[in-house]
Write a protein that holds these residues in place. Structure first.
Motif, PDB file in Angstrom:
ATOM      1  N   ILE A 232     -18.033  32.207 -10.594  1.00 18.59           N
ATOM      2  CA  ILE A 232     -17.175  31.480  -9.649  1.00 18.59           C
ATOM      3  C   ILE A 232     -16.096  30.716 -10.400  1.00 18.59           C
ATOM      4  CG2 ILE A 232     -17.119  29.667  -7.880  1.00 18.59           C
ATOM      5  CD1 ILE A 232     -20.104  30.345  -7.347  1.00 18.59           C
ATOM      6  N   GLY A 233     -14.824  30.993 -10.071  1.00 13.92           N
ATOM      7  CA  GLY A 233     -13.713  30.227 -10.615  1.00 13.92           C
ATOM      8  C   GLY A 233     -13.287  30.639 -12.000  1.00 13.92           C
ATOM      9  N   TYR A 234     -12.250  29.935 -12.527  1.00 15.83           N
ATOM     10  CA  TYR A 234     -11.711  30.204 -13.856  1.00 15.83           C
ATOM     11  C   TYR A 234     -12.757  30.032 -14.944  1.00 15.83           C
ATOM     12  CZ  TYR A 234      -6.804  30.293 -12.354  1.00 15.83           C
ATOM     13  OH  TYR A 234      -5.612  30.620 -11.783  1.00 15.83           O
ATOM     14  N   GLY A 235     -12.658  30.881 -15.948  1.00 18.91           N
ATOM     15  CA  GLY A 235     -13.490  30.735 -17.127  1.00 18.91           C
ATOM     16  C   GLY A 235     -14.901  31.255 -16.974  1.00 18.91           C
ATOM     17  N   SER A 236     -15.227  31.720 -15.777  1.00 18.55           N
ATOM     18  CA  SER A 236     -16.588  32.223 -15.509  1.00 18.55           C
ATOM     19  C   SER A 236     -17.654  31.215 -15.902  1.00 18.55           C
ATOM     20  CB  SER A 236     -16.821  33.548 -16.262  1.00 18.55           C
ATOM     21  OG  SER A 236     -15.890  34.518 -15.852  1.00 18.55           O
ATOM     22  N   LEU A 237     -17.320  29.942 -15.787  1.00 19.24           N
ATOM     23  CA  LEU A 237     -18.254  28.904 -16.234  1.00 19.24           C
ATOM     24  C   LEU A 237     -19.406  28.690 -15.262  1.00 19.24           C
ATOM     25  CD1 LEU A 237     -15.676  26.259 -17.549  1.00 19.24           C
ATOM     26  CD2 LEU A 237     -16.990  27.934 -18.865  1.00 19.24           C
ATOM     27  N   VAL A 238     -19.174  29.011 -13.984  1.00 15.96           N
ATOM     28  CA  VAL A 238     -20.213  28.796 -12.968  1.00 15.96           C
ATOM     29  C   VAL A 238     -20.805  30.138 -12.565  1.00 15.96           C
ATOM     30  CG1 VAL A 238     -20.744  27.868 -10.689  1.00 15.96           C
ATOM     31  CG2 VAL A 238     -19.001  26.759 -12.117  1.00 15.96           C
ATOM     32  N   LYS A 239     -22.113  30.233 -12.652  1.00 13.73           N
ATOM     33  CA  LYS A 239     -22.822  31.453 -12.263  1.00 13.73           C
ATOM     34  C   LYS A 239     -23.747  31.121 -11.102  1.00 13.73           C
ATOM     35  CE  LYS A 239     -25.921  34.986 -14.175  1.00 13.73           C
ATOM     36  NZ  LYS A 239     -26.670  35.404 -15.381  1.00 13.73           N
ATOM     37  N   ALA A 240     -23.616  31.857 -10.019  1.00 16.68           N
ATOM     38  CA  ALA A 240     -24.450  31.606  -8.839  1.00 16.68           C
ATOM     39  C   ALA A 240     -25.917  31.863  -9.178  1.00 16.68           C
ATOM     40  CB  ALA A 240     -24.007  32.498  -7.692  1.00 16.68           C
ATOM     41  N   GLY A 241     -26.747  30.844  -8.999  1.00 15.18           N
ATOM     42  CA  GLY A 241     -28.172  30.978  -9.293  1.00 15.18           C
ATOM     43  C   GLY A 241     -28.931  31.606  -8.148  1.00 15.18           C
ATOM     44  N   LYS A 242     -28.249  31.764  -7.021  1.00 12.85           N
ATOM     45  CA  LYS A 242     -28.844  32.379  -5.831  1.00 12.85           C
ATOM     46  C   LYS A 242     -27.708  32.835  -4.922  1.00 12.85           C
ATOM     47  CE  LYS A 242     -29.092  27.862  -3.593  1.00 12.85           C
ATOM     48  NZ  LYS A 242     -29.941  26.858  -2.924  1.00 12.85           N
ATOM     49  N   ASP A 243     -28.044  33.596  -3.900  1.00  7.41           N
ATOM     50  CA  ASP A 243     -27.031  33.942  -2.914  1.00  7.41           C
ATOM     51  C   ASP A 243     -26.536  32.651  -2.272  1.00  7.41           C
ATOM     52  OD1 ASP A 243     -27.492  36.575  -3.476  1.00  7.41           O
ATOM     53  OD2 ASP A 243     -28.564  37.019  -1.616  1.00  7.41           O
ATOM     54  N   MET A 244     -25.238  32.510  -2.107  1.00  7.74           N
ATOM     55  CA  MET A 244     -24.701  31.260  -1.587  1.00  7.74           C
ATOM     56  C   MET A 244     -23.401  31.489  -0.823  1.00  7.74           C
ATOM     57  SD  MET A 244     -23.493  29.737  -5.318  1.00  7.74           S
ATOM     58  CE  MET A 244     -23.213  28.094  -4.705  1.00  7.74           C
ATOM     59  N   ARG A 245     -22.966  30.449  -0.109  1.00  7.08           N
ATOM     60  CA  ARG A 245     -21.676  30.463   0.569  1.00  7.08           C
ATOM     61  C   ARG A 245     -20.785  29.425  -0.089  1.00  7.08           C
ATOM     62  NH1 ARG A 245     -21.750  28.461   5.396  1.00  7.08           N
ATOM     63  NH2 ARG A 245     -20.065  29.663   6.362  1.00  7.08           N
ATOM     64  N   VAL A 246     -19.540  29.790  -0.294  1.00  3.46           N
ATOM     65  CA  VAL A 246     -18.600  28.849  -0.882  1.00  3.46           C
ATOM     66  C   VAL A 246     -17.375  28.730   0.017  1.00  3.46           C
ATOM     67  CG1 VAL A 246     -19.350  29.351  -3.235  1.00  3.46           C
ATOM     68  CG2 VAL A 246     -17.379  30.571  -2.275  1.00  3.46           C
ATOM     69  N   ALA A 247     -16.716  27.563  -0.079  1.00  3.43           N
ATOM     70  CA  ALA A 247     -15.465  27.341   0.642  1.00  3.43           C
ATOM     71  C   ALA A 247     -14.384  27.028  -0.380  1.00  3.43           C
ATOM     72  CB  ALA A 247     -15.615  26.187   1.629  1.00  3.43           C
ATOM     73  N   ILE A 248     -13.225  27.612  -0.171  1.00  2.29           N
ATOM     74  CA  ILE A 248     -12.073  27.288  -1.010  1.00  2.29           C
ATOM     75  C   ILE A 248     -11.263  26.258  -0.241  1.00  2.29           C
ATOM     76  CG2 ILE A 248      -9.973  28.142  -2.089  1.00  2.29           C
ATOM     77  CD1 ILE A 248     -12.950  30.434  -1.379  1.00  2.29           C
ATOM     78  N   ILE A 249     -11.008  25.104  -0.855  1.00  2.00           N
ATOM     79  CA  ILE A 249     -10.293  24.015  -0.181  1.00  2.00           C
ATOM     80  C   ILE A 249      -8.952  23.766  -0.868  1.00  2.00           C
ATOM     81  CG2 ILE A 249     -12.467  22.991   0.578  1.00  2.00           C
ATOM     82  CD1 ILE A 249     -12.128  20.823  -1.543  1.00  2.00           C
ATOM     83  N   ASP A 250      -8.007  23.217  -0.103  1.00  2.00           N
ATOM     84  CA  ASP A 250      -6.618  23.133  -0.596  1.00  2.00           C
ATOM     85  C   ASP A 250      -6.292  21.827  -1.302  1.00  2.00           C
ATOM     86  OD1 ASP A 250      -6.706  21.521   1.617  1.00  2.00           O
ATOM     87  OD2 ASP A 250      -4.897  22.330   2.559  1.00  2.00           O
ATOM     88  N   ILE A 251      -7.077  21.500  -2.317  1.00  2.00           N
ATOM     89  CA  ILE A 251      -6.783  20.349  -3.163  1.00  2.00           C
ATOM     90  C   ILE A 251      -7.243  20.667  -4.583  1.00  2.00           C
ATOM     91  CG2 ILE A 251      -8.976  19.174  -2.670  1.00  2.00           C
ATOM     92  CD1 ILE A 251      -7.428  16.507  -2.842  1.00  2.00           C
ATOM     93  N   GLY A 252      -6.419  20.275  -5.576  1.00  2.00           N
ATOM     94  CA  GLY A 252      -6.773  20.529  -6.963  1.00  2.00           C
ATOM     95  C   GLY A 252      -6.245  19.444  -7.868  1.00  2.00           C
ATOM     96  N   TYR A 253      -6.218  19.703  -9.148  1.00  2.00           N
ATOM     97  CA  TYR A 253      -5.819  18.643 -10.072  1.00  2.00           C
ATOM     98  C   TYR A 253      -4.341  18.300  -9.971  1.00  2.00           C
ATOM     99  CZ  TYR A 253      -4.818  22.633 -13.253  1.00  2.00           C
ATOM    100  OH  TYR A 253      -4.376  23.810 -13.815  1.00  2.00           O
ATOM    101  N   ALA A 254      -3.511  19.202  -9.459  1.00  2.00           N
ATOM    102  CA  ALA A 254      -2.095  18.878  -9.250  1.00  2.00           C
ATOM    103  C   ALA A 254      -1.921  17.855  -8.123  1.00  2.00           C
ATOM    104  CB  ALA A 254      -1.297  20.136  -8.926  1.00  2.00           C
TER     105      ALA A 254
END
Length: 332
Positions: A232-254
């Protein structure tokens, strides 16, 4: 699109409570520098102008921005002397060069506050001799009146250190009819003896540590399923440990959301949901525990139902201070 809301009722309640903490006759200076700590200076000033005695800003540009919405005195805490023409504001001075610059504004009178370095080793004169030189220069200038003397407390949690600074400030500052002020929000911990003639309240106007004047929300752009083992996301740093649902929201570091807030929470329909990845203009959130859809609101800072995400919580998670959380959201 991420949005920021100023909660008027909390702002007014905070200011009224702070006024109640001051001794009779002590002036209330509301610090609205840096766009009122990110809250929107003009909006804040409009709401509280009738309740306070003074406003403090960082520079002439900020003073000009709020002058149209208040007739209260405005103190410029920085040393910006480039945009003072026809600006009714009081100015911080501590060097002879400042007096020379103010003299150039023919036909315009200035009230000045002389800053004293009482031990923070930031701006200000350090000795009585230095201050007397500034006083003589001010007195010889036809367009300058000394209105006050001020300093800053460096370590409000160290009472002995604070008392040393107060003693040094009072020793250096002359006994005149000018306004003496050294305390800011730290006055709430120090109190006795530190009020002097005025207190400059900053952070405490915008938060009491639990309830914030600012509320920041975002919107769900998409909801999708992620299978166990997927990245999940840049860098492949997050790996889903189970089946899950994610939401993409419109706020970031900018928009001011610290990248270090990964694994922090947001609120969706009052439910805490963990941030998995923060990108420049969007973030990815685990919504496995809540039913949600595109366009639903996400609370990044503030309350939703019985749950609250406070500036203090975000600051603690990011190992910083609420000041930085608020001012970072100034970008919204």
């Amino acid at each position: 699109m991420a949005k920021k809301v100023l909660i008027k009722e909390v702002l007014l309640d905070n200011v009224k409570k702070l006024k109640g903490e001051l001794p009779r006759g002590c002036k209330f200076c509301a610090v609205v520098k840096s766009n009122a700590y990110g809250h929107g200076a003009r909006a804040v000033v409009k709401i509280i102008s009738s309740l306070v005695d003074y406003f403090a800003v960082a520079n002439a540009k900020e003073a000009r921005e709020i002058r149209g919405v208040t007739d209260k005195p405005i103190l410029i805490l920085g040393t910006d002397f480039t945009e003072l023409s026809k600006l009714d504001a009081e100015v911080n001075v501590f060097d002879l060069s400042h007096i020379k610059q103010l003299k150039k504004y023919k036909g315009q009178h200035f009230n000045v506050h002389i800053s004293v370095d009482s031990g923070m080793n930031r701006l200000g004169v350090q000795t009585k001799a230095e201050l007397n030189k500034i006083l003589r220069a001010c007195n010889s200038a036809k367009n300058i009146t000394v209105k006050g003397f001020f300093s800053h407390i460096s370590d409000p949690l160290n009472l002995e250190r604070c008392e040393e600074q107060l003693s040094r400030f009072v020793l250096v500052a002359p006994k005149t009819t000018g306004i003496l002020h050294i305390a800011s929000t730290n006055y709430l911990k120090l109190k006795n003896g530190f009020a002097l003639d005025m207190v400059r309240f900053g952070l405490s106007i915008y938060t009491d540590g639990v309830k914030d004047v600012m509320k920041v929300t975002a919107q769900i752009m998409q909801v999708k399923n992620v299978k166990k083992g997927e990245r999940i996301g840049y860098g492949s740093l997050v790996k889903a440990g189970k089946d899950m649902r994610v939401a993409i929201i419109d706020i970031g570091y900018a928009d001011g959301l610290f990248r270090s807030y990964v694994n922090g929470d947001v609120l969706i329909f009052g439910t805490r949901c963990k941030i998995l990845n923060i990108c420049m203009s969007m973030s990815i959130v685990d919504v496995s525990k809540v039913k949600c859809k595109m366009s639903d609101e996400v609370v990044v800072l503030g309350s939703d139902g019985k749950n609250t995400i406070s500036s203090k919580e975000i600051a603690t998670h990011c190992e910083t201070i609420p000041y930085e959380i608020f001012t970072n959201f100034s970008k919204i």
